[in-house]
Motif scaffolding. Structure first.
Motif, PDB file in Angstrom:
ATOM      1  N   GLN A 328      19.577   7.875  -1.580  1.00  0.00           N
ATOM      2  CA  GLN A 328      20.351   9.015  -1.105  1.00  0.00           C
ATOM      3  C   GLN A 328      21.641   9.130  -1.919  1.00  0.00           C
ATOM      4  O   GLN A 328      22.685   8.605  -1.552  1.00  0.00           O
ATOM      5  N   ARG A 329      21.560   9.844  -3.049  1.00  0.00           N
ATOM      6  CA  ARG A 329      22.702   9.930  -3.944  1.00  0.00           C
ATOM      7  C   ARG A 329      23.837  10.768  -3.371  1.00  0.00           C
ATOM      8  O   ARG A 329      25.003  10.556  -3.688  1.00  0.00           O
ATOM      9  N   ASN A 330      23.501  11.753  -2.528  1.00  0.00           N
ATOM     10  CA  ASN A 330      24.533  12.612  -1.945  1.00  0.00           C
ATOM     11  C   ASN A 330      24.989  12.131  -0.579  1.00  0.00           C
ATOM     12  O   ASN A 330      25.814  12.770   0.070  1.00  0.00           O
ATOM     13  N   SER A 368      27.045   9.116 -12.756  1.00  0.00           N
ATOM     14  CA  SER A 368      25.998   9.585 -11.848  1.00  0.00           C
ATOM     15  C   SER A 368      25.697  11.050 -12.118  1.00  0.00           C
ATOM     16  O   SER A 368      24.861  11.637 -11.451  1.00  0.00           O
ATOM     17  N   ASN A 369      26.378  11.659 -13.112  1.00  0.00           N
ATOM     18  CA  ASN A 369      26.298  13.099 -13.339  1.00  0.00           C
ATOM     19  C   ASN A 369      26.014  13.380 -14.808  1.00  0.00           C
ATOM     20  O   ASN A 369      26.781  12.966 -15.688  1.00  0.00           O
ATOM     21  N   ASN A 421      16.172  10.510 -13.439  1.00  0.00           N
ATOM     22  CA  ASN A 421      15.905  10.373 -12.010  1.00  0.00           C
ATOM     23  C   ASN A 421      15.759   8.907 -11.625  1.00  0.00           C
ATOM     24  O   ASN A 421      16.218   8.471 -10.559  1.00  0.00           O
ATOM     25  N   CYS A 425      20.665   9.553 -11.392  1.00  0.00           N
ATOM     26  CA  CYS A 425      21.689  10.477 -11.869  1.00  0.00           C
ATOM     27  C   CYS A 425      21.434  11.872 -11.306  1.00  0.00           C
ATOM     28  O   CYS A 425      20.292  12.290 -11.168  1.00  0.00           O
ATOM     29  N   LYS A 426      22.507  12.592 -11.001  1.00  0.00           N
ATOM     30  CA  LYS A 426      22.392  14.010 -10.713  1.00  0.00           C
ATOM     31  C   LYS A 426      22.294  14.725 -12.051  1.00  0.00           C
ATOM     32  O   LYS A 426      23.072  14.455 -12.960  1.00  0.00           O
ATOM     33  N   LEU A 428      21.897  18.362 -14.366  1.00  0.00           N
ATOM     34  CA  LEU A 428      21.917  19.804 -14.601  1.00  0.00           C
ATOM     35  C   LEU A 428      21.420  20.010 -16.024  1.00  0.00           C
ATOM     36  O   LEU A 428      21.808  19.276 -16.936  1.00  0.00           O
ATOM     37  N   ILE A 450      12.668  18.657 -11.103  1.00  0.00           N
ATOM     38  CA  ILE A 450      13.958  19.307 -10.908  1.00  0.00           C
ATOM     39  C   ILE A 450      13.711  20.653 -10.243  1.00  0.00           C
ATOM     40  O   ILE A 450      12.611  21.206 -10.342  1.00  0.00           O
ATOM     41  N   PHE A 454      18.893  24.151 -10.865  1.00  0.00           N
ATOM     42  CA  PHE A 454      19.577  23.171 -11.707  1.00  0.00           C
ATOM     43  C   PHE A 454      19.247  23.341 -13.192  1.00  0.00           C
ATOM     44  O   PHE A 454      19.543  22.468 -14.000  1.00  0.00           O
ATOM     45  N   MET A 560      28.726  19.593  -8.863  1.00  0.00           N
ATOM     46  CA  MET A 560      28.038  18.319  -9.020  1.00  0.00           C
ATOM     47  C   MET A 560      29.023  17.159  -8.968  1.00  0.00           C
ATOM     48  O   MET A 560      28.718  16.081  -8.448  1.00  0.00           O
TER      49      MET A 560
END
Length: 562
Positions: A328-330, A368-369, A421, A425-426, A428, A450, A454, A560
């Motif tokens: 759960q990254r968020n 993470s981005n 993934n 990492c999140k 875009l 994805i 995004f 993000m």
């Protein structure tokens, strides 16, 4: 109602008390043999014991529960190192439930007891494998006297499903059987059975067909050639509440086949698809799953991540996993690290990466981005442009909290996103607004790597193909191309509505130059590097009308980074 907290002590590798505060989606992470599966098995024992206690006066559900093996064995499950002591020779499980305002009123009306919205149940198993169930409240002896009634009240509001790491066809059938029994015992079916035995076969067929039709849309994702889903069973006409264990799930993906003849991956997916599409319980469902990724290939795992998230919209979900895709990254607090038989809430992605042994490459280790772009020039240009447009992005680039990574070609998109993934990492993505970019973007979306929102396509507005260089003013690099590469962009060969690379190719042909991929990349890099790191006037370098996508990228990256 929901399960707020679960505690366990003296069960297998969990000797000292471990408390787990539960949310909608909970991920238990840890190395092998640290206690993740034991925590889930302990929860299964506690919930099934409570539900059996609550249903013991219900003939129908008691029969169903009598077929369940709770699998508690003191000789096997009590910690070996404590077996010689005189006191504390019990395995202890504690469940804390939270009631909403409506349930508080129902509890008072049905049981005649006041409650503040919290009910704690303590379950112990002694060395004779005997269970003791106690309601932990500070309201006198009435709660103890009515433990069975309280358990029955809770069990009417909670449904529990446990899916072990070893998933056979019996796992799917057991989940399906429980749903069928629940559906048959709910109004109006229950009253119809009582009033008219002759309608048994008709109602049975209606229920089975209804469940089968609900299952088909989800199963089509995994079996695209599936023609039909059919559920068959035998019911004693004069004992409509007794269901034969010989329930069958038939899947037709060319030939109608019993699920027992399908592969392990399909059995696993079918089990979880049943839980997703048949949330028919009037209350809260709790789903505990050991290693949902077992037996699945990578694309199916991405699909499964979405399925489990959908289940968590209507149920509390608790899983154990070694796969970073489920992290759960968020919602970092939704991740629970299990280490040396103790459970604790995770505090950072870095901590989770460490426990999973995820070692991202180069400068991705601390981020993470990620903004994923096609080529090196995209990386150079967007790094300078985005830093100029956003101080937040500039600072994040400087401290490696945000990274712009190039993949070499749009054709590498799916592979690269898959790796990112895995590194939690999140992501875009920015692609050229051309046929190759759109083709690879659709491919990544179809493979569920994805989501559409995004991916951004850059180069300019309109239906014509374009790429990142199309947002740069030709006047900015005119002298560079003439002095270093002997190409004059004032030539008519560089005009028209083609994308930048095509115009450059026409210009090179007219000048008698062989535009190899190497030379084209050299020209692109030269233009990108000529853009100053600190841009004083964006309008002197970029075409304002073509920056709308860039502004959208800035907004997306800032979101993000939140």
């Amino acid at each position: 109602m929901k399960l707020n907290k679960f505690s366990v002590r003296n069960y297998r590798s969990i000797a000292s008390q471990s408390d787990i505060n539960l949310q909608s989606f909970n991920v238990l992470l840890g190395k092998n043999n640290e206690g993740k599966s034991n925590l889930l098995k302990a929860l299964n024992i506690a919930m099934e014991t409570l539900l059996k206690h609550g249903h013991r006066h219900n003939t129908i559900l008691s029969r169903a529960n009598s077929r369940r093996d709770l699998n508690y064995d003191w000789a096997r499950d009590f910690p070996f190192q404590y077996r010689d002591r005189k006191l504390g020779r019990e395995s202890i499980f504690t469940l804390e439930f939270g009631l909403n305002n409506e349930e508080i009123m129902e509890f008072r009306d049905e049981l005649g007891l006041q409650v503040n919205g919290i009910i704690r149940i303590r379950i112990t198993y002694d060395e004779n494998n005997k269970a003791n169930i106690e309601v932990k409240k500070q309201h006198g002896t009435q709660y103890k006297k009515k433990s069975s009634e309280i358990a029955r009240f809770i069990s009417s509001k909670i449904k529990f499903n446990y899916i072990s790491a070893i998933r056979t066809e019996n796992m799917a059938i057991n989940v399906l059987r429980n749903i069928v029994i629940q559906r048959l015992t709910q109004s109006p079916y229950n009253e119809e059975y009582e009033d008219a035995v002759k309608k048994i076969e008709e109602i049975q067929e209606k229920v089975l067909n209804d469940i089968a039709s609900q299952l088909k849309p989800s199963l089509l994702k995994f079996l695209p050639k599936l023609n039909s889903v059919n559920i068959k069973s035998e019911v004693d006409r004069y004992n409509p509440y007794y269901w034969s264990p010989d329930i069958q799930l038939m899947l037709d993906d060319g030939v109608e086949t019993n699920i027992i003849h399908k592969g392990e991956g399909i059995k696993s997916l079918v089990t979880l698809a049943i839980l997703k599409d048949l949330q028919i319980f009037n209350g809260v469902s709790i789903v505990a799953i050991e290693e949902p990724e077992s037996h699945l290939h990578s694309e199916a795992i991405h699909e499964l991540v979405e399925v489990i998230h959908e289940i968590s919209n209507s149920s509390q979900v608790i899983i154990t996993t070694h796969n970073p895709l489920f992290v759960q990254r968020n919602n970092i607090k939704g991740n629970i690290i299990v280490d040396s038989g103790k459970a604790r809430i995770a505090h950072s992605i870095e901590e989770i990466r460490s426990i999973l042994g995820v070692m991202p490459e180069d400068n991705l280790q601390n981020t993470s981005n990620v903004l994923l772009v096609e080529g090196k020039t995209d990386q150079i240009v967007l790094s300078k442009l985005l830093s100029t447009l956003s101080l937040k992005i500039k600072n994040s680039l400087n401290n490696n909290h945000f990274v712009i990574k190039y993949m070499g070609s749009a054709s590498n998109l799916c592979h690269t996103i898959g790796e990112l993934n895995q590194s939690m990492c999140k992501v875009l993505v920015v692609l050229d607004n051309d046929s190759a970019g759109h083709s690879e973007g659709r491919k990544a979306i179809e493979r569920r790597l994805i989501k559409e929102q995004f991916i951004k396509y850059i180069g300019g507005p309109g239906s014509r193909e374009a790429e990142l260089e199309d947002i740069i003013r030709p006047d900015f690099y005119k002298d560079l191309l003439l002095s270093k590469f002997y190409l004059n962009i004032e030539s008519s060969a560089f005009r028209g509505n083609k994308k930048w690379s095509e115009k450059l190719k026409s210009l090179a042909i007219s000048a008698g130059t062989d535009l190899t991929d190497s030379l084209k990349n050299e020209i692109k890099v030269a233009i990108a590097e000529s853009i100053p790191s600190n841009i004083n006037s964006i309008d002197d370098i970029f075409i304002k009308e073509r920056l709308h996508v860039v502004e959208s990228i800035v907004t997306a990256v800032e979101q993000m980074l939140e």
